[in-house]
Write a protein that holds these residues in place. Structure first.
Motif, PDB file in Angstrom:
ATOM      1  N   LYS A 222       2.199  -6.410   5.877  1.00 27.94           N
ATOM      2  CA  LYS A 222       2.941  -5.816   4.768  1.00 27.94           C
ATOM      3  C   LYS A 222       2.531  -6.421   3.425  1.00 27.94           C
ATOM      4  N   ASP A 223       2.058  -7.666   3.438  1.00 30.24           N
ATOM      5  CA  ASP A 223       1.600  -8.280   2.187  1.00 30.24           C
ATOM      6  C   ASP A 223       0.320  -7.622   1.678  1.00 30.24           C
ATOM      7  N   LEU A 224      -0.499  -7.085   2.581  1.00 31.88           N
ATOM      8  CA  LEU A 224      -1.683  -6.353   2.133  1.00 31.88           C
ATOM      9  C   LEU A 224      -1.268  -5.156   1.283  1.00 31.88           C
ATOM     10  N   LEU A 225      -0.215  -4.458   1.675  1.00 22.73           N
ATOM     11  CA  LEU A 225       0.232  -3.276   0.942  1.00 22.73           C
ATOM     12  C   LEU A 225       0.628  -3.640  -0.480  1.00 22.73           C
ATOM     13  N   SER A 226       1.372  -4.737  -0.635  1.00 22.51           N
ATOM     14  CA  SER A 226       1.828  -5.123  -1.972  1.00 22.51           C
ATOM     15  C   SER A 226       0.690  -5.661  -2.824  1.00 22.51           C
ATOM     16  N   LEU A 227      -0.226  -6.426  -2.230  1.00 25.06           N
ATOM     17  CA  LEU A 227      -1.354  -6.964  -2.987  1.00 25.06           C
ATOM     18  C   LEU A 227      -2.270  -5.846  -3.478  1.00 25.06           C
ATOM     19  N   ALA A 228      -2.525  -4.860  -2.633  1.00 22.97           N
ATOM     20  CA  ALA A 228      -3.372  -3.738  -3.026  1.00 22.97           C
ATOM     21  C   ALA A 228      -2.764  -2.988  -4.206  1.00 22.97           C
ATOM     22  N   GLU A 229      -1.450  -2.787  -4.174  1.00 25.41           N
ATOM     23  CA  GLU A 229      -0.770  -2.085  -5.272  1.00 25.41           C
ATOM     24  C   GLU A 229      -0.845  -2.892  -6.563  1.00 25.41           C
ATOM     25  N   GLU A 230      -0.659  -4.212  -6.482  1.00 27.88           N
ATOM     26  CA  GLU A 230      -0.716  -5.071  -7.665  1.00 27.88           C
ATOM     27  C   GLU A 230      -2.084  -4.978  -8.343  1.00 27.88           C
ATOM     28  N   VAL A 231      -3.137  -4.937  -7.541  1.00 34.70           N
ATOM     29  CA  VAL A 231      -4.495  -4.934  -8.072  1.00 34.70           C
ATOM     30  C   VAL A 231      -4.862  -3.573  -8.675  1.00 34.70           C
ATOM     31  N   GLY A 232      -4.290  -2.496  -8.147  1.00 36.63           N
ATOM     32  CA  GLY A 232      -4.583  -1.170  -8.676  1.00 36.63           C
ATOM     33  C   GLY A 232      -5.124  -0.174  -7.667  1.00 36.63           C
ATOM     34  N   PHE A 233      -5.332  -0.626  -6.418  1.00 35.50           N
ATOM     35  CA  PHE A 233      -5.833   0.267  -5.391  1.00 35.50           C
ATOM     36  C   PHE A 233      -4.778   1.298  -4.985  1.00 35.50           C
ATOM     37  N   THR A 234      -5.251   2.370  -4.356  1.00 37.04           N
ATOM     38  CA  THR A 234      -4.349   3.294  -3.697  1.00 37.04           C
ATOM     39  C   THR A 234      -3.668   2.579  -2.533  1.00 37.04           C
ATOM     40  N   ALA A 235      -2.617   3.178  -2.007  1.00 34.32           N
ATOM     41  CA  ALA A 235      -1.965   2.608  -0.831  1.00 34.32           C
ATOM     42  C   ALA A 235      -2.971   2.531   0.312  1.00 34.32           C
ATOM     43  N   PRO A 236      -3.085   1.380   0.993  1.00 30.23           N
ATOM     44  CA  PRO A 236      -4.053   1.240   2.083  1.00 30.23           C
ATOM     45  C   PRO A 236      -3.828   2.276   3.175  1.00 30.23           C
ATOM     46  N   ARG A 237      -4.907   2.905   3.613  1.00 30.07           N
ATOM     47  CA  ARG A 237      -4.842   3.875   4.703  1.00 30.07           C
ATOM     48  C   ARG A 237      -5.359   3.196   5.964  1.00 30.07           C
ATOM     49  N   LEU A 238      -4.514   3.102   6.981  1.00 25.05           N
ATOM     50  CA  LEU A 238      -4.877   2.450   8.233  1.00 25.05           C
ATOM     51  C   LEU A 238      -5.750   3.382   9.072  1.00 25.05           C
ATOM     52  N   VAL A 239      -6.908   2.882   9.503  1.00 27.71           N
ATOM     53  CA  VAL A 239      -7.830   3.677  10.301  1.00 27.71           C
ATOM     54  C   VAL A 239      -7.664   3.361  11.782  1.00 27.71           C
ATOM     55  N   THR A 240      -7.815   2.099  12.156  1.00 30.75           N
ATOM     56  CA  THR A 240      -7.682   1.690  13.554  1.00 30.75           C
ATOM     57  C   THR A 240      -6.955   0.355  13.625  1.00 30.75           C
ATOM     58  N   ALA A 241      -6.390   0.053  14.793  1.00 29.82           N
ATOM     59  CA  ALA A 241      -5.753  -1.244  15.026  1.00 29.82           C
ATOM     60  C   ALA A 241      -5.793  -1.556  16.515  1.00 29.82           C
ATOM     61  N   ASN A 242      -6.124  -2.807  16.839  1.00 28.20           N
ATOM     62  CA  ASN A 242      -6.168  -3.265  18.224  1.00 28.20           C
ATOM     63  C   ASN A 242      -5.606  -4.681  18.303  1.00 28.20           C
ATOM     64  N   PHE A 243      -4.848  -4.940  19.346  1.00 24.37           N
ATOM     65  CA  PHE A 243      -4.322  -6.294  19.526  1.00 24.37           C
ATOM     66  C   PHE A 243      -5.448  -7.278  19.770  1.00 24.37           C
ATOM     67  N   VAL A 244      -5.268  -8.501  19.245  1.00 20.84           N
ATOM     68  CA  VAL A 244      -6.228  -9.580  19.439  1.00 20.84           C
ATOM     69  C   VAL A 244      -5.542 -10.699  20.207  1.00 20.84           C
ATOM     70  N   THR A 245      -6.157 -11.156  21.282  1.00 21.42           N
ATOM     71  CA  THR A 245      -5.607 -12.250  22.065  1.00 21.42           C
ATOM     72  C   THR A 245      -6.382 -13.528  21.789  1.00 21.42           C
TER      73      THR A 245
END
Length: 378
Positions: A222-245
């Motif tokens: 969730k901090d990525l979303l706020s940092l991206a907005e502060e800098v000026g980027f569009t809202a991050p669009r999630l492409v893929t996600a996989n659990f890491v062990t």
């Protein structure tokens, strides 16, 4: 998040974290098998055939020193200028140099001299292998928090990629700000990284091995979303996600109940302005995605089909390198599909990483709402 907003002097210098990371990847880790966890080698998605073919032409020594956590190959690359943050031994640079073609260019930046030495050793080898008359790849020593200080020009790159490197920086906000600065208008930051299920404890953030293994510096997603907005980027669009062990008992004990995913996001630098939602038709003109183009985890565009998109996606497709690959038409809706605001399109990567459930209404064409259904996915 104090460390994410810390101010730094104009002339950027090593922090303790940078020294530790240099030592870890320059001295302690000599090849992929030296890593203590699978975070930096976790595949994010199946590799397309044309990418696999490009990877077969990369020198084995370069590939052996590869520590990425995902596949960072965005679409529509022909003739573009790409910057690879934390390029390491250059595997992704040499793979991408084949995809941008001889008229494109790929620049890699890394702070670790040992890694850069490997990358630079094989420039001539790869240009001969690819049949290029002159190099379309170059490598720069520098910090991903100080791109302009390393000599990279503002507004000069079409695309920036990063593969499991942003988490290694103690100042993620500055990394995003520098990336925004050197991107052209309409440019994209497309990157894979490790994210945590919540903000990490000081014990974890101060653990040198966990930093080197990409866990200790992981952002709460969730901090990525706020940092991206502060800098000026569009809202991050999630492409893929996989659990890491972790698969290391000693490190698992330190991490406790924290969970991690390898996730790929795309962020765009767009001009300001009011763009309404609308309908788009994918023309099927992107190499390697002629039948369908997966823009993110919500939108997969099939060639020739009409898809209703929200304002964020409409703006991205209008102003980015994808503009010529779509036909646009207004929908008459001023607030997005089914009244959905762009913020409602935020996807929890930990939910996406779970086993797939029964398909939701309207998901066939990949929007929150498709033209085949009047039901919103909530």
């Amino acid at each position: 998040m104090a460390d994410e907003h810390s101010a730094r002097p104009k002339d950027f210098a090593d922090s303790a974290v940078h020294v530790d990371v240099k030592e870890y990847y320059g001295e302690r880790v000599k090849k992929t098998s030296d890593l203590k966890t699978n975070a930096c080698v976790a595949p994010a998605q199946p590799i397309p055939a044309f990418v696999r073919q490009a990877l077969t032409k990369v020198h084995p020594e370069v590939t052996d020193r590869y520590y990425g956590c995902g596949l960072v190959v965005p679409e529509c690359l022909e003739g573009t200028r790409i910057l690879d943050l934390g390029s390491g031994s250059g595997r992704d640079c040499y793979m991408l140099s084949q995809l941008v073609g001889e008229k494109g260019h790929v620049t890699g930046i890394d702070m670790t001299e040992n890694q850069l030495e490997v990358a630079r050793t094989y420039v001539d080898h790869h240009m001969q292998e690819f049949g290029y008359k002159k190099p379309n790849v170059s490598f720069v020593q520098g910090y991903i928090e100080a791109l302009t200080e390393a000599g990279l020009e503002k507004n000069s790159f079409d695309i920036i990629i990063s593969n499991c490197v942003v988490n290694l920086s103690p100042d993620k906000r500055r990394v995003l700000a520098e990336a925004y600065s050197v991107l052209k208008d309409g440019g994209e930051l497309y990157f894979s990284d490790i994210y945590s299920s919540q903000r990490l404890t000081e014990e974890i953030k101060n653990h040198k091995v966990l930093w080197g293994e990409c866990f200790g510096g992981a952002l709460w997603w969730k901090d990525l979303l706020s940092l991206a907005e502060e800098v000026g980027f569009t809202a991050p669009r999630l492409v893929t996600a996989n659990f890491v062990t972790v698969d290391n008992k000693e490190l698992e004990d330190v991490l406790g109940d924290f969970k991690f995913v390898s996730a790929t996001y795309r962020l765009f630098k767009l001009p300001k302005g009011d763009i309404k939602c609308g309908q788009v038709i994918y023309n099927g003109s992107i190499t390697g995605a002629e039948n369908s183009f997966q823009f993110d985890c919500r939108y997969t565009f099939k060639a020739g089909e009409v898809v209703e998109v929200d304002r964020d996606v409409a703006s991205i497709l209008t102003h980015s390198r994808f503009a010529e690959d779509f036909t646009f038409q207004p929908s008459g809706d001023s607030c997005g599909p089914c009244g959905v605001k762009p913020t409602a399109a935020v996807v929890d990567p930990f939910e996406l990483a779970l086993p797939p459930k029964k398909p939701r209404p309207g998901s066939a064409t990949g929007g929150c709402c498709s033209t085949r259904s009047a039901t919103c996915c909530k």
